[in-house]
Design a protein around this motif. Structure first.
Motif, short mmCIF file in Angstrom:
data_model
loop_
_atom_site.label_atom_id
_atom_site.label_comp_id
_atom_site.label_asym_id
_atom_site.label_seq_id
_atom_site.Cartn_x
_atom_site.Cartn_y
_atom_site.Cartn_z
N GLY A 57 -3.46 4.90 2.80
CA GLY A 57 -2.56 5.93 1.77
C GLY A 57 -3.67 6.64 1.15
N ASP A 64 1.87 5.82 -1.65
CA ASP A 64 1.17 6.28 -0.57
C ASP A 64 0.85 5.40 0.60
OD1 ASP A 64 0.82 8.76 -1.77
OD2 ASP A 64 -0.88 8.62 -2.34
N ALA A 67 3.89 5.28 2.67
CA ALA A 67 3.89 6.45 3.67
C ALA A 67 3.11 6.11 4.82
CB ALA A 67 3.48 7.77 2.90
N PHE A 71 4.20 6.30 8.66
CA PHE A 71 3.56 7.22 9.71
C PHE A 71 3.10 6.29 10.86
CE2 PHE A 71 -0.21 9.82 11.11
CZ PHE A 71 0.32 10.80 11.04
N ILE A 187 -2.79 9.57 4.32
CA ILE A 187 -1.60 9.94 4.23
C ILE A 187 -1.14 9.84 2.70
CG2 ILE A 187 1.11 9.80 4.88
CD1 ILE A 187 -1.06 10.27 7.20
N SER A 188 -0.93 10.88 2.14
CA SER A 188 -0.26 11.20 0.70
C SER A 188 1.30 11.72 0.63
CB SER A 188 -1.27 11.90 -0.30
OG SER A 188 -2.76 11.47 0.10
N VAL A 189 1.80 11.29 -0.27
CA VAL A 189 3.09 11.77 -0.79
C VAL A 189 3.09 13.36 -1.39
CG1 VAL A 189 5.47 11.26 -1.81
CG2 VAL A 189 4.08 9.60 -0.69
N ARG A 204 8.05 14.73 2.26
CA ARG A 204 7.21 15.43 2.77
C ARG A 204 5.75 14.56 2.56
NH1 ARG A 204 6.98 21.56 1.09
NH2 ARG A 204 6.97 20.78 -1.09
N TRP A 205 4.91 14.76 3.43
CA TRP A 205 3.55 13.89 3.49
C TRP A 205 2.26 15.09 3.48
CZ3 TRP A 205 5.25 10.05 7.43
CH2 TRP A 205 6.20 8.87 7.10
N ALA A 224 8.37 13.99 6.71
CA ALA A 224 8.24 12.63 7.14
C ALA A 224 8.92 12.03 8.49
CB ALA A 224 8.89 11.72 6.09
#
Length: 251
Positions: A57, A64, A67, A71, A187-189, A204-205, A224
């Motif tokens: 994340g 994160d 997410a 992913f 990966i971040s939001v 969305r990421w 996403a």
């Protein structure tokens, strides 16, 4: 690391793998995302099979981290066959994985009480072969261990997916240490997609490819994973362009 045949985690994993229904054919050399702007950044046009890929994340927070896990689940969902998921924290929300295409009947969960047992199970499953993908949730991934895992993946042709998870902020710095992973992602939001009427748009990421062997780093604003584990490219959140942005991070 020597394997201890008496380790109940490893013994159980061996038994469960032996009972998989049928053999899974050796997969293709790469697993493409199906998004040309991303695949063209990856050698061969996708995530390599027979290799380790690392994901984290964008921060130490749970949002994160979740997410990153989704992913990875989306990546695993696009493979064919059984998936082994090794973890030490029993907080995985299986229905969320199903929503990105990784259904429970495909997954063998291996829960270990210590992180070193997670590593052992991960390596054992990678070496076994005939598995679509092997996932491991780890706090730390030392270079020596990552090299051993990479060799195990190369020997079987299985794709290995490592999710780096941290219990405290001080552990997040370990992600800066080098590993033998073929690719490394963060990966971040991002703010969700805006709708013309009030409501919640598609998540969305920001997917940062911060290291790739024989390639250059980059980052992508993406939608996403959908119900088949697929992602899509969004226009750049910063300037409205649909071109990917070069990352400031290097491998």
């Amino acid at each position: 690391m020597a394997h201890n045949g008496a380790n109940p985690i490893i013994t159980d994993l061996r038994d469960r793998i032996q009972h998989l229904e049928g053999a899974v054919a050796r997969p293709k050399m790469v697993l493409p995302f199906g998004v040309s702007e991303i695949d063209e950044r990856l050698p061969g046009g996708g995530l390599a099979y027979g290799a380790i890929h690392e994901f984290a994340g964008g921060g130490a927070g749970s949002v994160d981290g979740a997410a990153a896990a989704l992913f990875v689940a989306g990546v695993a969902a696009r493979t064919k066959g059984k998936v082994v998921w090794c973890l030490a924290r029993p907080d995985l929300f299986a229905p969320a994985l199903a929503q990105v295409g990784l259904h429970p009947d495909r997954v063998i969960y291996v829960e270990a009480i210590r992180e070193e047992y997670v590593l052992e199970a991960f390596e054992e499953a990678l070496r076994f072969g005939g598995i679509a993908a092997v996932v491991a949730e780890l706090v730390r991934l030392p270079m020596v261990a990552s090299r051993r895992l990479q060799l195990a993946a190369e020997g079987s042709g299985t794709i290995g997916l490592v999710i780096r998870r941290w219990r405290r902020q001080t552990e997040a710095g370990d992600f800066g240490h080098p590993t033998a992973a073929t690719t490394r992602w963060r990966i971040s939001v991002l703010p969700s997609e805006q709708l013309p009427v009030p409501g919640i748009g598609r998540a969305r990421w920001l997917a940062e490819l911060i290291r790739v062997k024989a390639g250059e780093s980059a980052d992508f604003a993406i939608g996403a994973c959908d119900a088949q584990g697929r992602i899509s490219l969004f226009p750049d959140a910063g300037n409205g362009s649909d071109q990917t942005r070069r990352s400031v991070h290097s491998g």
